[in-house]
Write a protein that holds these residues in place. Structure first.
Motif, PDB file in Angstrom:
ATOM      1  N   SER A  65       0.955  -1.357  -0.148  1.00  0.00           N
ATOM      2  CA  SER A  65       0.149  -0.127   0.160  1.00  0.00           C
ATOM      3  C   SER A  65       0.776   1.270   0.080  1.00  0.00           C
ATOM      4  O   SER A  65       0.353   2.192  -0.381  1.00  0.00           O
ATOM      5  CB  SER A  65      -0.775  -0.020   1.288  1.00  0.00           C
ATOM      6  N   GLY A  66       2.035   1.085   0.566  1.00  0.00           N
ATOM      7  CA  GLY A  66       2.888   2.462   0.747  1.00  0.00           C
ATOM      8  C   GLY A  66       2.313   3.354   1.714  1.00  0.00           C
ATOM      9  O   GLY A  66       2.984   4.610   1.721  1.00  0.00           O
ATOM     10  N   VAL A  67       1.727   3.149   2.535  1.00  0.00           N
ATOM     11  CA  VAL A  67       1.150   3.798   3.639  1.00  0.00           C
ATOM     12  C   VAL A  67       2.184   4.272   4.624  1.00  0.00           C
ATOM     13  O   VAL A  67       3.112   3.382   4.806  1.00  0.00           O
ATOM     14  CB  VAL A  67      -0.233   3.303   4.276  1.00  0.00           C
ATOM     15  N   ASP A  68       2.220   5.446   5.056  1.00  0.00           N
ATOM     16  CA  ASP A  68       3.091   5.900   6.243  1.00  0.00           C
ATOM     17  C   ASP A  68       2.762   5.139   7.664  1.00  0.00           C
ATOM     18  O   ASP A  68       1.719   5.018   8.102  1.00  0.00           O
ATOM     19  CB  ASP A  68       2.975   7.411   6.196  1.00  0.00           C
ATOM     20  N   LYS A  69       3.996   4.462   7.976  1.00  0.00           N
ATOM     21  CA  LYS A  69       3.600   3.918   9.225  1.00  0.00           C
ATOM     22  C   LYS A  69       3.164   4.814  10.236  1.00  0.00           C
ATOM     23  O   LYS A  69       2.481   4.231  11.446  1.00  0.00           O
ATOM     24  CB  LYS A  69       5.177   3.277   9.775  1.00  0.00           C
ATOM     25  N   ALA A  70       3.421   6.078  10.287  1.00  0.00           N
ATOM     26  CA  ALA A  70       2.899   6.913  11.222  1.00  0.00           C
ATOM     27  C   ALA A  70       1.359   7.128  11.244  1.00  0.00           C
ATOM     28  O   ALA A  70       0.630   7.670  12.162  1.00  0.00           O
ATOM     29  CB  ALA A  70       3.499   8.376  11.090  1.00  0.00           C
ATOM     30  N   ASP A  71       0.695   6.853  10.228  1.00  0.00           N
ATOM     31  CA  ASP A  71      -0.393   6.666  10.018  1.00  0.00           C
ATOM     32  C   ASP A  71      -1.517   5.617  10.067  1.00  0.00           C
ATOM     33  O   ASP A  71      -2.550   5.212   9.880  1.00  0.00           O
ATOM     34  CB  ASP A  71      -1.082   7.276   8.545  1.00  0.00           C
ATOM     35  N   CYS A  72      -0.694   4.591  10.993  1.00  0.00           N
ATOM     36  CA  CYS A  72      -1.113   3.132  11.138  1.00  0.00           C
ATOM     37  C   CYS A  72      -1.325   2.890  12.678  1.00  0.00           C
ATOM     38  O   CYS A  72      -0.413   3.494  13.279  1.00  0.00           O
ATOM     39  CB  CYS A  72      -0.238   2.199  10.505  1.00  0.00           C
ATOM     40  N   LEU A  73      -2.182   2.029  12.944  1.00  0.00           N
ATOM     41  CA  LEU A  73      -2.056   1.520  14.222  1.00  0.00           C
ATOM     42  C   LEU A  73      -2.376   0.212  14.458  1.00  0.00           C
ATOM     43  O   LEU A  73      -3.265  -0.474  13.727  1.00  0.00           O
ATOM     44  CB  LEU A  73      -3.507   2.330  15.003  1.00  0.00           C
ATOM     45  N   TYR A  74      -1.629  -0.524  15.302  1.00  0.00           N
ATOM     46  CA  TYR A  74      -1.655  -1.867  15.442  1.00  0.00           C
ATOM     47  C   TYR A  74      -2.499  -2.480  16.951  1.00  0.00           C
ATOM     48  O   TYR A  74      -1.738  -2.246  17.976  1.00  0.00           O
ATOM     49  CB  TYR A  74      -0.272  -2.490  15.375  1.00  0.00           C
ATOM     50  N   VAL A  75      -3.549  -2.973  16.462  1.00  0.00           N
ATOM     51  CA  VAL A  75      -4.352  -3.315  18.075  1.00  0.00           C
ATOM     52  C   VAL A  75      -4.219  -4.884  18.125  1.00  0.00           C
ATOM     53  O   VAL A  75      -4.354  -5.565  17.303  1.00  0.00           O
ATOM     54  CB  VAL A  75      -5.949  -2.838  17.744  1.00  0.00           C
ATOM     55  N   CYS A  76      -3.527  -4.979  19.209  1.00  0.00           N
ATOM     56  CA  CYS A  76      -3.433  -6.469  19.497  1.00  0.00           C
ATOM     57  C   CYS A  76      -3.443  -6.628  21.213  1.00  0.00           C
ATOM     58  O   CYS A  76      -3.333  -5.525  22.019  1.00  0.00           O
ATOM     59  CB  CYS A  76      -1.848  -6.920  19.428  1.00  0.00           C
ATOM     60  N   GLY A  77      -3.502  -7.894  21.788  1.00  0.00           N
ATOM     61  CA  GLY A  77      -3.751  -8.050  22.952  1.00  0.00           C
ATOM     62  C   GLY A  77      -2.033  -7.512  23.711  1.00  0.00           C
ATOM     63  O   GLY A  77      -1.174  -7.800  23.062  1.00  0.00           O
ATOM     64  N   ALA A  78      -2.161  -7.257  25.091  1.00  0.00           N
ATOM     65  CA  ALA A  78      -0.952  -6.647  25.509  1.00  0.00           C
ATOM     66  C   ALA A  78      -0.142  -8.000  25.700  1.00  0.00           C
ATOM     67  O   ALA A  78       1.168  -7.749  25.586  1.00  0.00           O
ATOM     68  CB  ALA A  78      -1.267  -6.252  27.028  1.00  0.00           C
ATOM     69  N   PHE A  79      -0.322  -8.902  25.863  1.00  0.00           N
ATOM     70  CA  PHE A  79       0.416 -10.258  25.921  1.00  0.00           C
ATOM     71  C   PHE A  79       1.289 -10.189  24.574  1.00  0.00           C
ATOM     72  O   PHE A  79       2.636 -10.499  24.677  1.00  0.00           O
ATOM     73  CB  PHE A  79      -0.402 -11.494  25.931  1.00  0.00           C
ATOM     74  N   HIS A  80       0.882 -10.073  23.158  1.00  0.00           N
ATOM     75  CA  HIS A  80       1.475 -10.006  22.123  1.00  0.00           C
ATOM     76  C   HIS A  80       2.332  -8.710  21.631  1.00  0.00           C
ATOM     77  O   HIS A  80       3.223  -8.645  21.081  1.00  0.00           O
ATOM     78  CB  HIS A  80       0.539 -10.100  20.827  1.00  0.00           C
ATOM     79  N   ALA A  81       1.750  -7.577  22.388  1.00  0.00           N
ATOM     80  CA  ALA A  81       2.653  -6.321  22.331  1.00  0.00           C
ATOM     81  C   ALA A  81       3.910  -6.678  23.092  1.00  0.00           C
ATOM     82  O   ALA A  81       5.120  -5.861  22.474  1.00  0.00           O
ATOM     83  CB  ALA A  81       1.718  -5.283  23.139  1.00  0.00           C
ATOM     84  N   ALA A  82       4.053  -7.423  23.811  1.00  0.00           N
ATOM     85  CA  ALA A  82       5.586  -7.611  24.528  1.00  0.00           C
ATOM     86  C   ALA A  82       6.217  -8.907  23.758  1.00  0.00           C
ATOM     87  O   ALA A  82       7.167  -9.451  24.416  1.00  0.00           O
ATOM     88  CB  ALA A  82       5.286  -7.977  26.108  1.00  0.00           C
ATOM     89  N   SER A  83       6.086  -8.815  22.732  1.00  0.00           N
ATOM     90  CA  SER A  83       6.788 -10.137  22.093  1.00  0.00           C
ATOM     91  C   SER A  83       8.111  -9.893  21.809  1.00  0.00           C
ATOM     92  O   SER A  83       8.670  -8.945  21.451  1.00  0.00           O
ATOM     93  CB  SER A  83       5.915 -10.292  20.501  1.00  0.00           C
ATOM     94  N   ARG A  84       8.720 -11.020  21.701  1.00  0.00           N
ATOM     95  CA  ARG A  84      10.313 -11.072  21.773  1.00  0.00           C
ATOM     96  C   ARG A  84      10.695 -11.938  20.532  1.00  0.00           C
ATOM     97  O   ARG A  84      11.848 -12.347  20.472  1.00  0.00           O
ATOM     98  CB  ARG A  84      10.965 -11.735  22.940  1.00  0.00           C
ATOM     99  N   VAL A  85       9.835 -12.241  19.464  1.00  0.00           N
ATOM    100  CA  VAL A  85      10.280 -12.986  18.330  1.00  0.00           C
ATOM    101  C   VAL A  85      11.001 -12.274  17.323  1.00  0.00           C
ATOM    102  O   VAL A  85      10.936 -11.200  17.311  1.00  0.00           O
ATOM    103  CB  VAL A  85       8.972 -13.448  17.577  1.00  0.00           C
ATOM    104  N   ALA A  86      11.861 -12.707  16.489  1.00  0.00           N
ATOM    105  CA  ALA A  86      12.678 -12.158  15.596  1.00  0.00           C
ATOM    106  C   ALA A  86      11.952 -11.455  14.526  1.00  0.00           C
ATOM    107  O   ALA A  86      12.423 -10.485  13.957  1.00  0.00           O
ATOM    108  CB  ALA A  86      13.565 -13.228  14.972  1.00  0.00           C
ATOM    109  N   GLU A  87      10.845 -12.037  14.127  1.00  0.00           N
ATOM    110  CA  GLU A  87      10.044 -11.301  13.282  1.00  0.00           C
ATOM    111  C   GLU A  87       9.131  -9.993  13.842  1.00  0.00           C
ATOM    112  O   GLU A  87       8.609  -9.305  12.879  1.00  0.00           O
ATOM    113  CB  GLU A  87       9.001 -12.103  12.743  1.00  0.00           C
ATOM    114  N   PHE A  88       9.551  -9.462  15.017  1.00  0.00           N
ATOM    115  CA  PHE A  88       8.879  -8.473  15.588  1.00  0.00           C
ATOM    116  C   PHE A  88       9.314  -7.204  14.886  1.00  0.00           C
ATOM    117  O   PHE A  88      10.541  -6.962  14.634  1.00  0.00           O
ATOM    118  CB  PHE A  88       9.268  -8.290  17.131  1.00  0.00           C
TER     119      PHE A  88
END
Length: 927
Positions: A267-290
């Motif tokens: 899409s080419g959208v600016d990251k600053a215009d995006c919001l990622y809604v997820c569970g707090a458990f997943h927000a503290a992720s430590r996977v390499a693909e984060f």
């Protein structure tokens, strides 16, 4: 590296220092606390803004409303199964709570015993994801992207899924797998117990409300965000590292970050215009693909299986959400009440889909045009953790209202509550809150106080006080799917039932009265109701008056309808077909081709096909399958049901059609040969009951005429009976009845055998078992009913009390369970045999008691033979005179040539042989 960790350096140092001092040196505790700070720092520094949430949390919902109005993102990435996205627009036509559902009955690459597969994602008005969905769908230029694994991957990653259904019957979600955003709960049991113990609370929902919800309800966005990531990191680091659930969570995070990077690149959208809604458990992720930085590896996403998934919306409820996700009873209702109060207090205008049903309409507030700007990362945790939360003071008006209302509600439900109880609940609520370090009593404190002061030790009605408190604080709200969001089948059901004139969307039970004779237009609706009764669970459609059987036609019917309450099941029928008739056909075909299908199941399907579908072709197909199943069976367990159903079907076809269908003729011939073959084995097999053998004989004897006309050989039946040699008394009696039916055992000999059994002291204790066999013999040999009444009467007359009395309960239960349809036959026969008035009882002589005397008189004429007979023949005048006095007809001389005489005369001589013998030498010379 120093600049990256600068905002949280002070906090990290304080926590590590405190943990080291507490643990007495380096160890796991300082490492865990430092790691938690690192997780918060990593989540906040990500260029794509992460919004951590907890499912059905009012604090998360409030923070979401504030952030959306402030940031106005153009793209929202939401943690929800990506293939559920087309359903989101249908939320406008529903009354929340509802659940997004994916359903599959035709499985591919999954074990067949898993089916049907179902995934649900419940949505409530107070949830943060609903606010995000409403904002995205009703704001022009905003794109909503679901990024979680598909429902197909949910089961791909569940290799050990249990096939047992543990959901309660009234659970609106059934046994579906639940998907929620923000499963924020400790996954280390000892940790949860520690928190509950030191928090002085009973369950996790109460701990969360006191220590997270209330402090964060009015917090600024930065504080809310850091605290939620902190909690998620804490629970994540204390979870068992090698558990399968953790591995699945990490794969979900890899999946979501990969999908978001793909969308950003496309899409080419600016990251600053995006919001990622997820569970707090997943927000503290430590996977390499984060993250979205360059060089982050992608996760290899496996392809979906060929399983055909169907999607729709089903009703949900607060209690269903609590049951599925292990929440305390009433917690979701309390969260909804907290949300409504917080909205009013904060004067926020939550987002709501245009046309949303069942919610209060709020004036839309225009969003100010502001540019999204990246906020600098600042440490808000230190101040939040160092200072006690600002707790609300006691709201006396609210608490007084609760106390007065609970007393009123308790009195309506049978409790002897009074104004004194209301005062006691008020004071006890404040006391409990103080003991639990709360400045303001929570709904949980109020519940405990009400139970203590009102319930005492007795619950007079259906609801206890805790349930009454839940009703008072909001109740179990049940959602509903609107007509426009229903699948075609469900809409067709509502349309076809419209002539009844009831509002089927109501969740209450409604009574429908159908005058089919006066209003013929209601006949199709009646037919549909009978099909729904076959398809839906008990309680959805229940007939009060009327029945649907072969050969019957009702003129009036009465129904109790609760289709609105069971709307979920009507919707799921739409996943199986386009019309109800198609679903019935599929269910019937599936039942006869199942691995455990039997001939009885197939005959039941044939009958249902005639009643519901009326398709001769389909009925013949099911009947042919019944013939195959009967020929393949190696047991006779279902013989009684097979006999009952084939008799009913034959009677139906004989009454409605000129000839029997080919499958009926094939079933009779196959059953005749099948049961003849198995009969000798069934007689001696201990695992085969008497009822089953009686049903086999009933099939053979009642179908004998038809079977012989179709080419069967009667010698096969006679041979099978002669080869049967049972040892069990009940089966022996059944075999005797079969011999009598075939003409191999006269009734007189059968009566003699029973008399001998009663005269044998060794056999008397087992005679009740013989009698049970004779009762079962009424199925194949109904003409034995008078004889069975005779045997029962003789048993009651001659059996000793130690044998008779213990046997009576067994006889009653046997007749009720195994021969219920035979009892009326015995009663009718007994009614014909015994006197009908009390006065006739004293003079009553049973017919079987007089019969032996007549048999003795019929055998008497042969007794006075030789000289007596010659003397009577030589002097007929005297004998004629004597016969006339005795009332005998003349002409006995012709009978004398056969050594017989008038019955009464010879009977008299036979009864007095001494006189005749003394007279004979005087009348006839010797020699």
């Amino acid at each position: 590296m120093t600049s990256r960790t600068e905002p949280f350096d002070a906090l990290r140092g304080q926590l590590v220092e405190a943990a080291t001092a507490f643990a007495g040196g380096a160890g796991a505790v300082p490492e865990i606390l430092a790691g938690i700070v690192d997780d918060v720092d990593r989540a906040l520094r990500e260029e794509l803004e992460i919004f951590p949430v907890c499912h059905h949390s009012p604090a998360s919902g409030l923070a979401m409303v504030r952030r959306l109005r402030e940031k106005q993102p153009k793209v929202i990435y939401l943690e929800l199964c990506e293939d559920l996205q087309p359903l989101l627009t249908e939320l406008r036509n529903c009354r929340l709570p509802v659940a997004l559902q994916a359903f599959a009955s035709e499985l591919d690459d999954f074990p067949k015993d898993w089916g049907p597969l179902s995934v649900v994602a419940p949505i409530t008005e107070a949830s943060a994801e609903y606010q995000a969905i409403s904002y995205a769908l009703d704001t022009p230029g905003v794109e909503l992207v679901l990024v979680d694994r598909s429902t197909d991957h949910v089961f791909q990653w569940e290799p050990q899924r249990s096939t047992e259904k543990t959901a309660e019957e009234d659970d609106l979600h059934g046994d579906a797998v639940g998907i929620e955003i923000g499963d924020l709960r400790p996954r280390f049991a000892e940790l949860e117990q520690h928190l509950l113990h030191h928090g002085k609370v009973r369950h996790w929902s109460e701990w969360w409300d006191q220590y997270v919800e209330q402090p964060l309800a009015g917090a600024d966005y930065a504080t809310y965000r850091q605290v939620m990531v902190l909690i998620g990191s804490l629970f994540r680091r204390l979870a068992p590292a090698d558990s399968r659930r953790v591995r699945v969570d990490e794969d979900r995070e890899r999946y979501m970050w990969t999908r978001m990077r793909e969308h950003l690149a496309a899409s080419g959208v600016d990251k600053a215009d995006c919001l990622y809604v997820c569970g707090a458990f997943h927000a503290a992720s430590r996977v390499a693909e984060f993250g979205t930085a360059d060089g982050v590896p992608d996760f290899e996403i496996s392809p979906r299986t060929a399983t055909k998934w169907l999607y729709g919306l089903i009703p949900s409820s607060h209690s269903a959400i609590e049951a599925q996700f292990g929440l305390a009873s009433g917690s979701v209702s309390i969260a909804a009440a907290t949300w409504a109060k917080a909205i009013t207090r904060s004067r926020l205008t939550p987002f709501q889909l245009d046309g949303q049903r069942g919610t209060r309409k709020r004036a839309a507030k225009a969003l100010p045009a502001t540019a999204a700007q990246a906020e600098p990362v600042a440490d808000r945790l230190s101040g939040f953790l160092a200072s006690p939360p600002a707790l609300d003071g006691l709201d006396e008006e609210e608490l007084l209202g609760w106390c007065v209302d609970i007393v009123r509600l308790a009195r309506r439900n049978g409790y002897l509550a009074s104004t004194a109880d209301a005062i006691a609940v008020f004071e006890t609520s404040i006391l409990l809150a103080g003991m639990r370090n709360r400045a303001r009593p929570t709904p949980y404190d109020f519940q405990d106080a009400a139970v203590t002061c009102i319930e005492k030790d007795v619950v007079p009605g259906r609801r206890d006080v805790r349930r009454l408190c839940e009703i008072l604080l909001g109740g179990d709200r049940v959602g509903q799917v609107g007509y426009d969001a229903l699948p075609p089948l469900a809409r067709d059901v509502y349309d076809r039932l419209a002539p009844i004139g009831l509002d089927l969307q109501k969740s209450t039970v409604q009574r429908a009265l159908l005058d089919l004779a006066g209003r013929p237009e209601l006949v199709p609706a009646s037919h549909l109701l009978w099909m729904l009764r076959y398809l839906l669970p008990d309680g959805a459609v229940r007939p009060i008056m009327g029945s649907r059987r072969l050969g019957e036609k009702a003129i009036q019917e009465s129904w109790d309808l609760a289709i609105g309450k069971h709307q979920r099941y009507v919707i799921e029928l739409g996943y199986e077909g386009v019309t109800v008739e198609q679903v019935v056909e599929q269910r019937l075909r599936r039942s006869v081709w199942a691995q455990d299908a039997t001939a009885a199941v197939a005959l039941r399907a044939v009958e249902d096909s005639i009643l519901f579908l009326g398709s001769r072709r389909f009925t013949d197909e099911l009947g042919a399958r019944a013939v195959e199943l009967l020929a393949a069976e190696r047991t006779v367990d279902d013989a009684p049901e097979v006999l009952r159903r084939i008799r009913r079907l034959l009677a139906h076809y004989r009454a409605t059609e000129p000839t029997l269908p080919a499958w009926c003729e094939a079933f009779v011939t196959a059953g005749y040969a099948h049961y003849c073959t198995l009969l000798p084995t069934a007689f001696v097999d201990d695992e085969t009951g008497v009822r089953q053998v009686a049903a086999m004989l009933g099939f053979l004897f009642s179908m004998e005429g038809l079977a012989l006309s179709l080419g069967c050989d009667r010698a096969q039946l006679e041979l099978a009976v002669r080869q049967s040699h049972p040892e069990a008394p009940a089966k022996v009696a059944l075999l005797w009845a079969a011999h009598h039916q075939l003409g191999l055992l006269p009734l007189a000999e059968l009566r003699t055998r029973c008399t001998e059994l009663l005269a044998n002291p060794l056999v008397v204790p087992s005679f009740p078992q013989y009698l049970s066999g004779f009762v079962q013999a009424l199925e194949p040999v109904p003409k034995l009913a008078p004889f069975v009444v005779e045997v029962i009467s003789n048993a009651f007359a001659k059996l000793p009390d130690p044998v008779l009395l213990p046997w009576l309960p067994s006889l009653i239960t046997t007749l009720r369970d195994q021969a219920g349809e035979l009892v009326p036959v015995l009663i009718r026969e007994a009614g014909r045999t015994f006197p009908s008035t009390l006065q006739a009882v004293d003079a009553f002589v049973p017919p079987w008691s007089a019969q032996p005397q007549s048999q003795r008189r019929s055998a008497a004429p042969a007794a006075p033979a030789g000289p007596v007979g010659a003397f009577l023949a030589a002097h007929p005048a005297t004998t004629d005179a004597l016969a006339d006095l005795l009332g005998c007809a003349p002409g006995w001389q012709e009978q004398a040539t056969t050594e017989t005489a008038p019955t009464a005369v010879l009977a008299l001589l036979a009864e007095h042989p001494a006189t005749a013998e003394a007279l004979a030498p005087l009348l006839v010379p010797a020699g």
